[in-house]
Write a protein that holds these residues in place. Sequence first.
Motif, short mmCIF file in Angstrom:
data_model
loop_
_atom_site.label_atom_id
_atom_site.label_comp_id
_atom_site.label_asym_id
_atom_site.label_seq_id
_atom_site.Cartn_x
_atom_site.Cartn_y
_atom_site.Cartn_z
N UNK A 35 45.70 33.19 54.92
CA UNK A 35 46.95 33.07 54.17
C UNK A 35 47.11 31.66 53.62
N UNK A 36 46.70 30.67 54.37
CA UNK A 36 46.77 29.29 53.88
C UNK A 36 45.86 29.11 52.67
N UNK A 37 44.67 29.72 52.74
CA UNK A 37 43.76 29.64 51.59
C UNK A 37 44.38 30.32 50.38
N UNK A 38 45.06 31.43 50.61
CA UNK A 38 45.72 32.13 49.52
C UNK A 38 46.84 31.29 48.90
N UNK A 39 47.53 30.57 49.71
CA UNK A 39 48.60 29.68 49.20
C UNK A 39 48.00 28.56 48.36
N UNK A 40 46.91 27.96 48.85
CA UNK A 40 46.29 26.88 48.09
C UNK A 40 45.65 27.38 46.80
N UNK A 41 45.20 28.68 46.78
CA UNK A 41 44.59 29.22 45.57
C UNK A 41 45.60 29.42 44.45
N UNK A 42 46.89 29.51 44.78
CA UNK A 42 47.91 29.67 43.74
C UNK A 42 48.03 28.42 42.88
N UNK A 43 47.58 27.29 43.39
CA UNK A 43 47.66 26.06 42.60
C UNK A 43 46.32 25.70 42.03
N UNK A 44 45.78 24.60 42.54
CA UNK A 44 44.49 24.10 42.08
C UNK A 44 43.58 24.04 43.29
N UNK A 45 42.90 25.13 43.59
CA UNK A 45 42.12 25.15 44.84
C UNK A 45 40.90 24.26 44.82
N UNK A 46 40.36 23.97 43.65
CA UNK A 46 39.14 23.15 43.57
C UNK A 46 39.53 21.77 43.07
N UNK A 47 38.93 20.75 43.67
CA UNK A 47 39.22 19.38 43.25
C UNK A 47 38.01 18.50 43.49
N UNK A 48 37.76 17.60 42.56
CA UNK A 48 36.63 16.68 42.62
C UNK A 48 37.17 15.27 42.37
N UNK A 49 36.60 14.29 43.06
CA UNK A 49 36.86 12.91 42.64
C UNK A 49 36.07 12.62 41.38
N UNK A 50 36.46 11.59 40.68
CA UNK A 50 35.80 11.28 39.41
C UNK A 50 34.34 10.93 39.62
N UNK A 51 34.02 10.24 40.72
CA UNK A 51 32.62 9.87 40.95
C UNK A 51 31.80 11.10 41.32
N UNK A 52 32.35 11.99 42.14
CA UNK A 52 31.63 13.21 42.51
C UNK A 52 31.41 14.11 41.29
N UNK A 53 32.42 14.25 40.43
CA UNK A 53 32.28 15.06 39.23
C UNK A 53 31.20 14.48 38.32
N UNK A 54 31.19 13.16 38.17
CA UNK A 54 30.19 12.52 37.31
C UNK A 54 28.79 12.75 37.87
N UNK A 55 28.63 12.60 39.19
CA UNK A 55 27.29 12.77 39.78
C UNK A 55 26.82 14.22 39.67
#
Length: 1746
Positions: A556-576
């Motif tokens: 249920x917690x995962x379902x709550x977080x999926x309603x927003x922005x469940x995936x997130x990257x830092x700028x350095x991780x996204x660049x790499x």
Amino acid sequence: MGDMDPHIFAVAEEAYKQMARDERNQSIIVSGESGAGKTVSAKYAMRYFATVSGSASEANVEEKVLASNPIMESIGNAKTTRNDNSSRFGKYIEIGFDKRYRIIGANMRTYLLEKSRVVFQAEEERNYHIFYQLCASAALPEFKTLRLGNANYFHYTKQGGSPVIDGIDDAKEMAHTRQACTLLGISDSHQMGIFRILAGILHLGNVGFTSRDADSCTIPHKHEPLTIFCDLMGVEYQEMSHWLCHRKLATASETYIKPISKLQAINARDALAKHIYANLFNWIVDHVNKALHSTVKQHSFIGVLDIYGFETFEINSFEQFCINYANEKLQQQFNMHVFKLEQEEYMKEQIPWTLIDFYDNQPCINLIEAKLGILDLLDEECKMPKGSDDSWAQKLYNTHLKKCALFEKPRMSNKAFIIQHFADKVEYQCEGFLEKNKDTVYDEQIKVLKSSKFKMLSELFQDEKTPSPTSATPSGRTLLSRTAVKPAKARPGQANKEHKKTVGHQFRNSLHLLMETLNATTPHYVRCIKPNDFKFPFTFDEKRAVQQLRACGVLETIRISAAGFPSRWTYQEFFSRYRVLMKQKDVLSDRKQTCKNLLEKLILDKDKYQFGKTKIFFRAGQVAYLEKIRADKLRVACIRIQKTIRGWLMRKKYLRMRKAAITVQRYVRGYQARCYAKFLRRTRAAILIQKFQRMYVVRKRYHLMRAATIVLQSHLRGYIARNKYQRMLREHKAIIIQKRVRGWLARVRYRRSLKAIVYLQCCYRRMMAKRELKKLKIEARSVERYKKLNIGMENKIMQLQRKVDEQSKDYKSLLEKLTSLETTYNTETEKLRSDVERLRMSEEEAKNAMNRVNMLQEEITKLRKELHQTQSEKKTIEEWADKYKQETEQLLSELKEQNTLLKKEKEELNRHIHDQAKEMTETMEKKLVEETKQLELDLNDERLRYQNLLNEFSRLEERYDDLRDEVNLMVSIPKPGHKRTDSTHSSNESEYTFSSEITEMEDLPLRMEEPSEKKAPLDMSLFLKLQKRVTELEQEKQSLQDELDRKEEQALRTKTREEEERPPMRGAELEYESLKRQELESENKKLKNELNELQKALLEKSSPEVTAPGSPAYRVLLDQLTSVSEELDVRKEEVLILRSQLVSQKEAIQPKNTMTDSTILLEDVQKMKDKGEIAQAYIGLKETNRQSLQDYHMLNEDGELWLVYEGLKQTNRLLESQLQSQKKSHDNELEALRGEIQSLKEENNRQQQLLAQNLQLPPEARIEASLQHEITRLTNENLFYEELYADDPMKYQSYRISLYKRMIDLMEQLEKQDKTVRKLKKQLKVFAKKIGELEVGQMENISPGQIIDEPIRPVNIPRKEKDFQGMLEYKKDDEPKLVKNLILDLKPRGVAVNLIPGLPAYILFMCVRHADYLNDDQKVRSLLTSTINGIKKVLKKRGDDFEMVSFWLSNTCRFLHCLKQYSGEEGFMKHNTPRQNDHCLTNFDLAEYRQVLSDLAIQIYQQLVRVLENILQPMIVSGMLEHETIQGVSGVKPPGLRKRTSSIADEGTYTLDSIIRQLNTFHSVMCQHGMDPELIKQVVKQTFYITGAVTLNNLLLRKDMCSWSKGMQIRYNVSQLEEWLRDKNLMNSGAKETLEPLIQAAQLLQVKKKTDEDAEAICSMCNALTTAQIVKVLNLYTPVNEFEERVSISFIRTIQMRLRDRKDSPQLLMDAKHIFPVTFPFNPSSLALETIQIPASLGLAFISRV
């Protein structure tokens, strides 16, 4: 570690860091199914805290915290079908930390112990571990008395059929448990008591019953298990056997004993066993908590909750219902917390976010705990006389069925119900609910146990009425509401009200307390997932894991977080990750901009992602889309690689064919090897068959021989063991003998070799010394060598002297730290002493209560004696006749009823006495706390009022000085035909002596000769202001007078006995006070007469020239003005002296030899004989003080204030004229000084040239050249001045006198230099010896040809150094020069950098010591008065310079501390060294001057605060509110508001960094000046209060500042200030608390402001803000974007309604001018006075050390 994958240490580290960073309590909630690892996870978390933090003392608290785990596991854990070490209770452990975040103690709370396991275990399960550990250790000698045996022997341990756990040795676990008990302070006697009770429970389970009929049973005679139980418990066998088979029933009229059936007896036996075990469990938990309790105040804690998880079985009962109810509460708290964290992440990253709702399981909780819920109906059914599980089930169906969607009824059962929990539906069987909820034990059995001879057992049951403070549910409490014997006339609901709480009610209350604790802390969650249900290692059941994830709410917690922005990257991780999708030209230095450019190209819909401050947030599916693009790009690259590789593969085809041939060969050889292996397997199988057949034959033979072999083995092993022991003993003794012999031989060899080596060294060194002596003799004759040696030695001496100086500095700093630690230790000891005294008082009260109890017990014994007499009479009556049998029976029944009534009255009296004693102790403690708080408040108010009076006094004093200067200027103007007498001669004397002022007051009427005729026009506004000020002073004086009267009456009441013991001293003090009051009264009369004469003189008519400046009337006016000012100062000082005397009377301090004139008055007062005269003198003292009020009214009515105003106007005109003349004289003096500076520069250049020439000469010729040069210079100067002053012999004479003085000074300097030269020569000799020893080895390599003859160096014979006494001698005429050089002309910056802190204060005190040594009171008084006046002049002249004010505040405090430290009083001498105690003052008591110096220090402190305020005032608003420290937070302006201009011209002139730099400057200056650390803390506290008050006032007056972003800005700024406090170690100064209103205002701007819950949170949060301030901020709140809303009027009204009962000030703005009362704690100095050197830069050559 916090960024690792899920790990228990990562969670523990995050909790520990948040506690240290946020200063907020933390909680770790461990949950999961049975066997998932909750207990192990909790233990590892506690182990982490114990390892990381350590303990704050040497008691090893962390080891005790970890040692509590084995104890609790042994008594609270058991083997189940799901877990071999299952916790059968919940626990919450609070680990306490101090301010340095080190473990200082712990506290444990337990929940719902499973008592039914003591008497029943399911198949493949065990009882609690402690029983099996006892059985495994039964062979120990100390356990022989317990008569234990195998676990299969006892009924309570063999029901499960599995008494052993694989891999667990119960005997070793028993040893660990006992070791843990010892570590926690449980003595051996208590441990044996625990084991004795546990063994008794086991034997109680073996007690059997035989049925006599269907309704009765009995126990066999001398039944062995019961006999052992009674012996262990110390109870009577007959009583216990009787009450195990019977019970007592009470009706309204009689009491009778009823036998019970066999089944009921077994149930009663099991209930008694459970009750004993539950009480023992609570006792052990209490003692563990006592061992873990710390006396140090707890700063914060981390709680670890090891609670049972969600349970559902085939048959679910009361225990599963309570466990699932607890999990419902925990799940609700988990959902709210996790959802809050998710939203805080979005707000932290500043991305647009709309609030969403989430699933709430409150309906299920309401079904269980709300009114008419399941628990309420269960408690109601328990109270019913004939309540049963069936009737309770029917009530549930009637109440909740078809009314609540979460409640269902099973189809095939009328004794069960179903609840839809958050995890799953659970069906509960109603059977046994009522019995488990009531938890009933027969009262008669408990009484038998209470009467036990076993002390520990009686302790368990004596305290069972009071709930255990550590156990959340006092499991096993006996409910006596249905079984107690009631009197015939008792009210129905009166008896045993405290026993009516059921287990469900107690569990609900404890659960609410747990939720409050968790909500007050920051929670961290550990969800333990069980991989399988079969205890198999390395086996994972996917379906079972998903079921647990669903049950604990993770999905249920995962379902709550999926309603927003469940995936997130830092700028350095996204660049790499997605660098492959970019081209080389797209890569920029700014990673954030690079990522934005790439996403704009790849994802066209901008709503699918959001950019935060440090992360990129994606909607669901966007990361998969990016991965697809990345995979396509990589697939194209792979195809290209494949194309190249396939060509290479075809070229290598030949090699593969060759490898194939080799492979065929390998397979053929493998076939042959497999054939051979098959042959080996067949052979092995045949051998295996033979092995089993032979094994069968041998097994038979083994069983026959086993019995005989065991006997032989036991004897043989014993024999071998004894032989082995003897052999080891012999070897050990032989080794000891060998060790001693070998050591003796080695020492003998060592001594021989040492003697030989020493002898060789002596010979060799003698030879080398002779060689070196020859070389030194030859080298000593060389002059060049002597010069080189001197040059090298001078450099080394300078280096060594520098090292010595550095070491002395380090030593001084360490001494200062040591003294500060000593002071803190002394304060702590004083606090502990006060606590001990308070505890002694409470102990005396308890003793009084015990005396009352003893009296009542004596009365009860008397009643018992009377009862025995009546029984004896009854027996005699029975013997007389049978015809009176019926009458005697009636009499017997009546006596029994009386006996029961007396017993009840006794119990009621005991309970009443106990409650009364408890109430008395509580009321006394409350009164004591309230009185201490009230006394502290009164002390602070009195201190603040006194310091405000001092501030007013200093203002009036400055005004008086200004008027006196103006009068002096007017007097200096010559008037033709008139000669003025000096009427202000009293200003030359001290303002703290009164004789000169009284004589001047007597002479004033003689000078008033010519009156004035004409009045000037009256300034009405000024007159009204002055009149209002006078009335305020009168009211303040009246309040002080009332307070003085009240304190006098209180002192008279409390000190009557002391007055009788010391009547002469009390009478002397009262007489002195009465004489002082009479003197004041006479002076008031004189002042009134003078005012009347002045009024008459002004009312009479005369010419206008009479009132002109310099005229007689004008002179009379100025004289009266100065006298009134001086009289006002005298009156204020008299009030202060009288108040100090009253304080001294209360403290009963023995008076010493003072320097005031009070000694003469005391001699006169001692002539009074009786107490009547003393009382009359005291009444006269009070009456004169009251009569002084009328003089103030007459002063105001006569219009003297108008005369003062006219005089001020005339003096201003005179000042303007004199300013111009002074300016001209100043310019002339400036030109003359410039000429002198030029001549001094030329002289300085000439001296430098001569000095350079002298340095080139040899050392012997330097002194002669310098003396020759000085003689020639003096001769030339003498000739020059002789020619210059040839015409004026008087000037020449004065020049000669100054020349002689200068010569004397030069001689004194020469003597000082000789002393320093002698010291240096001594050091030179010491260093020369050391250097000679080091250079002996270096001279061996010099050849004889290199040795040059040198003359022998002459030897100086030094004089013995003089021992200084720490005193400075000066002449009386040099006192003005001392004050001028040391106070008026001193520059703080040079002193603070180059000299020791507080040097002027030490010099002044050493001068005072010398005057005290000479017993010269005039010199002491004159020096102290000049010092105080000089400091006031300096601060008046440079009062706006922070360095100057800080410098003199530090030196004044140091001077005050020196007067206290060397006063000779025992309270101050205990901090001194013996040498410092020898330096104490011997002749005078300077207590009055200490008070004057304390007042002066208070004035300087208030001036320092004003300087701070003036410097910080322009910085606060710009730095705290207007400047954007966090860029971009408040970039959007509120709509409809214009841009607010700041008070500073350039925007951003002052920032938060400016304020912090200024604070660093203030702190460094105060530290350089050596200011006391406690005083620095008070200055910092006042500074932070000004900052917070000014910021909050501006926030309340500016609408553009009331927004969410500005609240975040303010909180960041406040955190920076707190970081500054933390860096400077000033967190305990109280400065942080002064910022609390500002912090709460910032939080008010940021919190949610919509619902009633938000209103309640705001009311509880903003306790430092007034109602007006809260409403003002809510009205001014302005949203800056579309995500915020304006506060509604209804919400503001709700806030006002909730705060209407709050009693606070209606004032909106804070008082920014408020100054906290200052204190000066005693801070002794470790510096020795005899070691202080006076630098020449101070110009104090006329002072000599003694």
